[in-house]
Structures are given as C-alpha cells and as structure tokens.
Design a protein around this motif. Sequence first.
Motif, mmCIF file in Angstrom:
data_model
loop_
_atom_site.group_PDB
_atom_site.id
_atom_site.type_symbol
_atom_site.label_atom_id
_atom_site.label_comp_id
_atom_site.label_asym_id
_atom_site.label_seq_id
_atom_site.Cartn_x
_atom_site.Cartn_y
_atom_site.Cartn_z
ATOM 1 N N SER A 189 30.776 48.961 43.672
ATOM 2 C CA SER A 189 31.794 49.232 44.398
ATOM 3 C C SER A 189 32.653 47.954 44.755
ATOM 4 N N TRP A 190 32.050 46.846 45.111
ATOM 5 C CA TRP A 190 32.631 45.568 45.536
ATOM 6 C C TRP A 190 32.974 45.111 44.321
ATOM 7 N N MET A 191 32.456 45.259 43.114
ATOM 8 C CA MET A 191 32.890 44.655 42.118
ATOM 9 C C MET A 191 34.288 45.076 41.698
ATOM 10 N N SER A 192 34.430 46.543 41.887
ATOM 11 C CA SER A 192 35.640 47.054 41.582
ATOM 12 C C SER A 192 36.874 46.854 42.361
ATOM 13 N N THR A 193 36.318 47.035 43.633
ATOM 14 C CA THR A 193 37.345 46.971 44.879
ATOM 15 C C THR A 193 37.945 45.400 44.897
ATOM 16 N N GLU A 194 36.972 44.598 45.113
ATOM 17 C CA GLU A 194 37.297 43.166 45.385
ATOM 18 C C GLU A 194 37.729 42.478 44.286
ATOM 19 N N LYS A 195 37.132 42.614 42.958
ATOM 20 C CA LYS A 195 37.278 41.877 41.906
ATOM 21 C C LYS A 195 38.230 42.506 40.488
ATOM 22 N N SER A 196 38.209 43.965 40.778
ATOM 23 C CA SER A 196 38.718 44.746 39.573
ATOM 24 C C SER A 196 37.835 44.452 38.377
ATOM 25 N N TRP A 197 36.712 44.331 38.623
ATOM 26 C CA TRP A 197 35.619 44.249 37.450
ATOM 27 C C TRP A 197 34.916 45.824 37.221
ATOM 28 N N GLY A 198 34.510 45.750 35.922
ATOM 29 C CA GLY A 198 34.010 46.889 35.520
ATOM 30 C C GLY A 198 32.573 46.967 35.483
ATOM 31 N N ARG A 199 31.589 47.560 34.597
ATOM 32 C CA ARG A 199 30.313 47.691 34.587
ATOM 33 C C ARG A 199 29.682 47.205 33.382
ATOM 34 N N THR A 200 30.665 46.291 32.622
ATOM 35 C CA THR A 200 29.953 45.932 31.451
ATOM 36 C C THR A 200 29.107 44.532 31.654
ATOM 37 N N ALA A 201 28.254 44.325 30.501
ATOM 38 C CA ALA A 201 27.529 43.130 30.823
ATOM 39 C C ALA A 201 28.315 41.756 30.959
ATOM 40 N N THR A 202 29.570 41.755 30.553
ATOM 41 C CA THR A 202 30.586 40.701 30.673
ATOM 42 C C THR A 202 30.886 40.702 32.142
ATOM 43 N N ASP A 203 31.134 41.762 32.737
ATOM 44 C CA ASP A 203 31.461 41.646 34.399
ATOM 45 C C ASP A 203 30.322 41.495 35.272
ATOM 46 N N PHE A 204 28.941 41.816 34.522
ATOM 47 C CA PHE A 204 27.940 41.300 35.512
ATOM 48 C C PHE A 204 27.727 39.749 35.263
ATOM 49 N N VAL A 205 28.105 39.346 34.265
ATOM 50 C CA VAL A 205 28.061 37.780 34.169
ATOM 51 C C VAL A 205 29.085 37.057 35.069
ATOM 52 N N LYS A 206 30.249 37.669 35.157
ATOM 53 C CA LYS A 206 31.167 37.379 36.129
ATOM 54 C C LYS A 206 30.460 37.238 37.586
ATOM 55 N N LEU A 207 29.631 38.374 37.901
ATOM 56 C CA LEU A 207 29.043 38.267 39.242
ATOM 57 C C LEU A 207 28.113 37.325 39.442
ATOM 58 N N TRP A 208 27.370 36.873 38.129
ATOM 59 C CA TRP A 208 26.395 36.176 38.326
ATOM 60 C C TRP A 208 26.961 34.808 38.487
ATOM 61 N N ASP A 209 28.054 34.484 37.800
ATOM 62 C CA ASP A 209 28.511 33.279 38.064
ATOM 63 C C ASP A 209 29.347 33.095 39.565
ATOM 64 N N TYR A 210 29.690 34.123 40.002
ATOM 65 C CA TYR A 210 30.199 34.381 41.463
ATOM 66 C C TYR A 210 29.086 33.651 42.350
ATOM 67 N N PHE A 211 27.995 34.250 42.180
ATOM 68 C CA PHE A 211 26.709 33.760 43.026
ATOM 69 C C PHE A 211 26.286 32.326 42.745
#
Length: 606
Positions: free
Chosen positions: A380-402
């Motif tokens: 939900s945070w990925m969608s609301t705060e970053k407009s990211w989806g749920r693809t592998a590329t989106d989770f790499v972006k989350l990882w980079d965020y961390f």
Amino acid sequence: MEIRRACLLLIAFVFSYSSSADSEPVWRWECISGTCQKTRITNETRDSALSLPACQLFCGEYGRLWPQPTKEYYTGNYLLHLNLNSIDLNYPQDKKSTALANLAFRRFAQQLRGLVPSGKSTRGGRSLVVNAQVEDPDIIRLTYATDESYILKINELSDGRVNASITSNTFFGARHALETLSQLIIYDDIRNELQIVRDASISDSPVYPHRGLLLDTARNFIPIDAIKRSIDGMAASKMNIFHWHITDSHSFPFVSKSRPELTRLGAYSSSQVYTEDDVRDLIEYARVRGVKVLPEFDAPAHVGEGWQDTGYVACLNAQPWMDYCVEPPCGQFDPTKDGLYDVLEDIYGDMVDLFEPDVFHMGGDEVSNSCWNSTESIVSWMSTEKSWGRTATDFVKLWDYFQSKALERLYRKTSSNIPIIMWTSGLTESENVTAYLPNTTYIIQVWTTAFDLQIIELLQRGYRLILSNYDALYLDCGFGGWVQGGNNWCSPYKGWDVVYSNSPALIAGTYKEQVLGSEGALWTEQVDGASVDGRIWPRLAALAERLWAEPSTGWKAAEERMLIHRERLIGMGIAAEALQPQWCLQNEGDCPAPGRALESAAVKRV
C-alpha cells in the motif's frame, strides 16, 4: 630465486643423549630429490643424524615456510643451537606501534616455547637478538593501502649471537617477519634443542591486500576463545581480515549500547553475547596479530530475533518459511517504517565507535520480494507514496530506498564516506548495479560461482571485488542438509586443494588489479564452538598462500608444506582436521602423486 643444489652434509657435533637406549632416536632423514627420506640411524650415522624438522627446513624450494615468500628467498646450509631463554627485541621506542610490537614479540617467544615438547627442557645455545627497523612505526591501523612488506636477514655475529634483522615500512610488515622467523626455528627431537638457520635472506610482500575469513556467529554462537584461535591461525598464515558476520535472523548476540533490548530478546542466552569489552578486546587481540576486524550488519534481509517488539520486521518467522526466505527463521526489514532508520543509526553508531572502520559491510544478500509483496502495508505504501506497482523492478526501487536511507544514517556516524561492501544480489545485477550502487562507493563481495558472468560484468563496470565464490570458498559445504534430506545445498565438500586452486588472477583475467582479494566463508548452521576449528583449518591456510603469493604452481607442489603447517596449527592449540595419515608426513613423496622434480638441498650444522 635461488634453489639450493647440493648434497646433504652435517658437521659432526657432540650431542648428549638419554642414558636409556629405548629413548635414543631410531630414525634420521635425508633430502633426496626434493623430499625428506626416512632411514635408520646406525652407529656410523648417529653423530650426523638429521631430524625431520631440520631436513624439512632445507629440502624443497621453500622449506617449511607457509605461505611461500613472493620475492627473494635464500637460506644457507647451517643450523645453530638457540637459547630459548636469551631472546631480545630492538624496536623503535615511544612510537604508536611500540606496545603492539612488544605484544607481538611476546607471542613470538610463546610460539618458540610451544615448539618444545612437554617434559623436555633445552639448555645452552646461542642468544638471538631481533633488530627491527620500521620506516613508519606510528601506523597502527591496517587498511588496503598499508604496506605489509618486509625483509628478513639472519646472520651470526662476531660474538656468537644470532642476529635477525627486520626491515619494514610498518609494524604489520615487521609482524609478518616475526611470523616467518618463527618458522625458521625448529625443535630437533634427536638432540633435544631449538635450532635456527644461521644464514637467511627473505624479501616478501602479499599480492592481495584483502586476505580474509568470514565467520558467522549468529546461526550458532561462537565463543570468543574460539574466535581468537582462528585469529591465531590467521596470523600464522599471514591472513589479515576477520569479517565478522555478527548478527542474523537467528540471533542478535551483539550488545548494542544504544539498543540493548535487541540482545535481550535476540541472544540465545544472556551468556551467549558479545559485550563492548569483548569486542574491544578482540579487536586489539587481532591487531597485535596483523588482523583487522571488519564488521558486517546484514540488512535488509537476515533480521528477525531481537526485533520482535519493534514492528520494523516483516515476515518474522513466517511459515511456510520457504515462501518468504531461503532458510528459517525468516525476517526482513520494512523499509516504509521511518522509525527503523533511527534504530539503524544507533546500531551503526555503536559499531563505528567500537570498530572504527575504514570500510563497512552492509550485507544486502537474499532479499525476498515475496516477503515484501505479501505484506499489505508495504504494498500500500509503495502504491500511495511512490506510485510503484508490484513488479520485480518496483521491489528493486524499494530496496534502493532502504539502502539509500540506511547509508545516509551510517555516514552520519562515520568521519568520512567510507567504502561500503555488499554481497552480490539482485541489486548487483547488470540492469541495476550502476543505477543504484556506484563503483566509487561500493565494493562487491561475490558469493556465486567463480566463472559467473556477473563477475566480469562488474569488473568491466569498474567495481572492486572480493571473491568468496561458494564453489571453492564456502567452508560449510559438504555436510548433511538440515532443512532437507541428503547433503546441504553447496555440496560437495571443498578440500584444501580446491581452495588452493581458486586463483583470483585466473578468475579476473586482465581485471586482476580490481580484485582486492578473497575470503573463506564459514556459515554456522551446522557449526559451533566445538567444531569450528576443524571446519576452518587447515583449509583456510590454503587460501592464505593463494592470496599472499598467487603461486604459479598447483596444490601438489605445496603438499608437504601444507602437512607441516597443519602440524604447526595443532601445536598452537588449533584443532585443525587431519589431511593424510601421519605416515605421509614422515615419508615425503610416497603419498603424493609421483613425478615432481624438486631440487635437492644441503644442510650443515655447527
């Protein structure tokens, strides 16, 4: 490098033997075709009988030395009786490294005392004076730029004393010289005395600046005394990096001064922890032995125990575990929680205060997209705060965020933007690495196979690498599987010959200069303090010679010296596993494959 070419000779000497005929020596050794050959002592050969250690000192290209020297190596053909009680060190006084040198010399003297069998005593002999000339004795921190080279010369003085002259640029080079000197001293069990080579000239320096051991102390707790034994083995083998994988999802034994609740909840017991005093003591213990302690705090995966009350860990001990992580218990940070980074900053600050690192390991391996994807608050945070989806590329972006936020918090605690080491992972793959891990900041530690294409791709992109390829350097491989039947995932067992043959130069090719070195890695799912010595030693010593010398010859040429070094480790109290029957040690050349043409050597004794 000169290879000695002469026949074995000994000058007759007056020796004292026990009055009991049963205790008189039976066997002597001769250096024949590069190996020490065992024969019976006769009345005619008794006075000139050569003990096995004495024969080994001069037989073969590098005698008893481990690792082999990289530049000049020469020893003459004479041995002198050494007085164990008359050994002195001359080292620059009132310098930053003076105290370290005195402790290193004390260890050197203990090593010599350890050569004498229990119940035996040595009398008389020559005095030994060690004269160390150190260009910069104020250097006490080991970095990748530290000069570890040394020159060691041994000669007899006019007054009968033995002089060991050490020339180095730093304490660390001088310490390595002491290690070499200790290997040029033997206990002669025929004459019951210590002996030292009379003439030697050795010039030596390592090929790679990173020569390491990774030890996981979280899957199973490893006591400090057991860690110290491995650091002793590292010192004896001239290894210089102890990579401490100190926490994981299984336990949190590191006592964080700022966040002690993590250890209270996460340690296996209140006695199975590493306190601030433990860490400081281990760091100094290692420094005296020429070893730097490199801390790792692995994240965002490999977290769990200790974090139960924080709300910052997703998939904590989730079941069935294989859906969320590679082994139980699962656990992975939730990057969307702002409070997480305050806790990380505190932990980083505690580690920086203790370790004073010039390089830091942030882990970063085995991140599970399925864990994050199964946590609705994260999605939900990925969608609301970053407009990211749920693809592998989106989770790499989350990882980079961390990773970006964690690095920012680490750098708040370090005095400079020090280099960061991270494992090969999805973040280091070709489509991600340059975008998220700049080569000016990150060093990549490779755990995949030696000829994984990712290695060359990373080198071509200018990254510096540390090799821990599991097909040669994972020391936990080859045992029964603990999460499945059969053998564990990285079987088969990696023998010392496989470790020795793992050449960074061969793997990296023309990019060799970008390889800092290698680490043998021991993950401890099936190892604890009772078994850790044998899993590491003597196999890690094979890596030590590969990284120190990058020898052009294979493991067979080193086999006799490896057997000798294993005995050396045993003498130091390290329970190194046996490699061959002891018969092979006493009958050189009869166990290895025939056909090696090593030159003969001469030895004389005065």
